[in-house]
Design an enzyme around this catalytic site. Structure first.
Site, mmCIF file in Angstrom:
data_model
loop_
_atom_site.group_PDB
_atom_site.id
_atom_site.type_symbol
_atom_site.label_atom_id
_atom_site.label_comp_id
_atom_site.label_asym_id
_atom_site.label_seq_id
_atom_site.Cartn_x
_atom_site.Cartn_y
_atom_site.Cartn_z
ATOM 1 N N HIS A 55 39.623 -5.404 29.869
ATOM 2 C CA HIS A 55 39.180 -6.489 29.379
ATOM 3 C C HIS A 55 38.863 -7.732 30.126
ATOM 4 O O HIS A 55 39.838 -7.910 31.301
ATOM 5 C CB HIS A 55 40.350 -6.851 28.200
ATOM 6 C CG HIS A 55 41.275 -7.420 28.418
ATOM 7 N ND1 HIS A 55 41.534 -8.705 28.509
ATOM 8 C CD2 HIS A 55 42.662 -6.913 28.611
ATOM 9 C CE1 HIS A 55 42.706 -9.040 28.773
ATOM 10 N NE2 HIS A 55 43.647 -8.077 28.931
ATOM 11 N N GLU A 110 39.914 -8.755 23.842
ATOM 12 C CA GLU A 110 41.094 -7.686 23.837
ATOM 13 C C GLU A 110 42.557 -8.730 23.215
ATOM 14 O O GLU A 110 43.141 -7.922 22.649
ATOM 15 C CB GLU A 110 41.370 -7.286 25.312
ATOM 16 C CG GLU A 110 42.492 -6.206 25.370
ATOM 17 C CD GLU A 110 44.047 -6.854 25.462
ATOM 18 O OE1 GLU A 110 44.817 -5.764 25.526
ATOM 19 O OE2 GLU A 110 44.040 -7.853 25.518
ATOM 20 N N GLU A 111 42.435 -9.916 23.804
ATOM 21 C CA GLU A 111 43.730 -10.788 23.436
ATOM 22 C C GLU A 111 43.550 -11.001 21.894
ATOM 23 O O GLU A 111 44.846 -11.482 21.363
ATOM 24 C CB GLU A 111 43.610 -12.038 24.276
ATOM 25 C CG GLU A 111 43.751 -11.654 25.591
ATOM 26 C CD GLU A 111 45.030 -11.246 26.286
ATOM 27 O OE1 GLU A 111 45.943 -10.975 25.371
ATOM 28 O OE2 GLU A 111 45.121 -11.047 27.436
ATOM 29 N N ASP A 164 44.884 -2.332 32.715
ATOM 30 C CA ASP A 164 45.398 -3.531 32.212
ATOM 31 C C ASP A 164 46.537 -3.641 33.053
ATOM 32 O O ASP A 164 47.170 -3.017 33.825
ATOM 33 C CB ASP A 164 45.691 -3.436 30.713
ATOM 34 C CG ASP A 164 45.646 -4.911 30.125
ATOM 35 O OD1 ASP A 164 45.774 -5.976 30.674
ATOM 36 O OD2 ASP A 164 45.309 -4.854 28.953
ATOM 37 N N ASP A 209 45.851 -11.362 34.043
ATOM 38 C CA ASP A 209 45.647 -10.521 32.888
ATOM 39 C C ASP A 209 44.423 -10.987 32.588
ATOM 40 O O ASP A 209 44.143 -12.113 31.614
ATOM 41 C CB ASP A 209 46.672 -10.896 31.895
ATOM 42 C CG ASP A 209 46.596 -10.080 30.681
ATOM 43 O OD1 ASP A 209 45.757 -9.209 30.683
ATOM 44 O OD2 ASP A 209 47.426 -10.448 29.870
ATOM 45 N N HIS A 261 50.791 -14.148 30.603
ATOM 46 C CA HIS A 261 50.437 -14.810 29.841
ATOM 47 C C HIS A 261 51.077 -16.128 30.118
ATOM 48 O O HIS A 261 51.232 -17.189 29.115
ATOM 49 C CB HIS A 261 51.047 -14.639 28.295
ATOM 50 C CG HIS A 261 49.901 -13.401 27.881
ATOM 51 N ND1 HIS A 261 49.956 -13.305 26.378
ATOM 52 C CD2 HIS A 261 49.147 -12.485 28.387
ATOM 53 C CE1 HIS A 261 48.944 -12.564 26.246
ATOM 54 N NE2 HIS A 261 48.503 -11.966 27.317
#
Length: 332
Positions: free
Chosen positions: A60, A193-194, A216, A163, A302
């Site tokens: 992603h 994706e998130e 990922d 990420d 994150h």
């Protein structure tokens, strides 16, 4: 790999606003794929044509973001999260909007204890004098992302958006270096994706792959007093066993282990207690797809300072190349 990663993490691309990162990836892969297209969702699909079965590789390209919901009379912005944020990761962090406007996330001063702060207590300060000044710079619905510089210490690199730009870099390098392959390979850089694996869901449905591997980042257990987890930086890419989105197909898991051992590529086994990846959506597409996941160990996921080891990415690219070039045959 490091220079490519540095370039990709600097590109604006929150979920639902992937236009700039998509163009950046296109610029990197032009001339290396037989076909490059964008589907209706915004997924970028690069195809290495062949006569064999279809293999889908997915990473992603979106990053977590903050979406403006309200501007008060003093010019402070309220927001909703587009992706998973923790309060402590946001406080006093810089963010940037697509047009270059920079702000700082802070919290209402009447809150005395950090433990009492919720996302509803946070705001973005873009230095506006009042509401009109703020609205001359940003609008309701505009998205912002973390704004931090890329830093490196040897093979360890730190930045926002590792990420999942680290995995995008890995797929790009795989595409650039693949020579012969008994498959038709679809390199898919997915959107949203998130927000729930949305791009991978539609891409897999359209492609109907014989087998798939998502790439990922994953958590590590190598920091002081961290939750026990058998993944650490610099020990090689991780072969996923399980997360909250997927129980990896045993044939793909075993294939990844066998190829790593055959070609003397260091690897780790990953069991992730929380979170998920595009592999979860791909595995459930139509009548089901044998799906695995190759994970890049990453600290502080994150946050605005995610950390990876370039050697894990390089070994991940080697593993994918050897898997593709040897061929994938699944006993379903």
């Amino acid at each position: 790999m490091k220079e490519l990663l540095k370039k990709l993490v600097s590109v604006f691309g929150p979920s639902g606003n992937e236009e700039l990162i998509r163009e950046s990836i296109i610029n990197e892969i032009e001339g290396f794929a037989d076909e490059i297209r964008t589907d209706v969702m915004g997924n970028l699909i690069a195809v290495k044509k062949g006569t064999g079965s279809k293999i889908m590789l997915a990473a992603h390209m979106d990053q977590i973001g903050l979406v403006v919901t309200f501007v008060d009379e003093n010019g402070f912005l309220r927001f909703a999260p587009a992706g998973g944020f923790s309060v402590t990761d946001l406080i006093n962090r810089k963010v940037i909007f697509k047009n270059g406007t920079v702000g700082v996330v802070s919290y209402e001063s009447e809150i005395k204890e950090i433990k009492d702060i919720t996302l509803n207590n946070l705001y973005i300060d873009i230095g506006a004098k009042d509401k009109d000044d703020a609205l001359s710079r940003v609008n309701i619905g505009d998205a912002a992302v973390y704004y931090t510089p890329f830093a490196e210490n040897g093979t360890r690199c730190t930045s926002c958006a590792m990420d999942n730009r680290a995995s995008c870099a890995l797929l790009i390098e795989t595409l650039k270096n693949i020579q012969t392959c008994p498959h038709e390979v679809y390199f898919v850089f997915t959107v949203q994706e998130e927000l729930g694996l949305r791009g991978a869901t539609t891409a897999a449905y359209a492609i109907e792959p014989y087998a798939a591997i998502a790439v990922d980042v994953t958590d590590t257990g190598d920091t002081p007093k961290s939750l026990p987890m058998a993944v650490k930086l610099g020990a090689g890419p991780a072969v996923k066993v399980f997360d909250q989105s997927v129980m990896v197909h045993p044939a793909i898991k075993n294939l990844m282990k066998e190829k790593a051992e055959k070609y003397n590529i260091p690897y780790q086994m990953e069991v992730l207690k929380a979170g998920g990846t595009d592999s979860g959506a791909i595995a459930l597409s139509k009548s089901g797809v044998p799906t695995g996941c190759l994970s890049i160990p990453c600290r502080y996921i994150h946050s605005d300072s995610e950390m990876v080891d370039i050697s894990d990415m390089e070994n991940g690219a080697k593993l994918l190349l050897n898997i593709l070039q040897d061929g994938i045959k699944i006993d379903k």
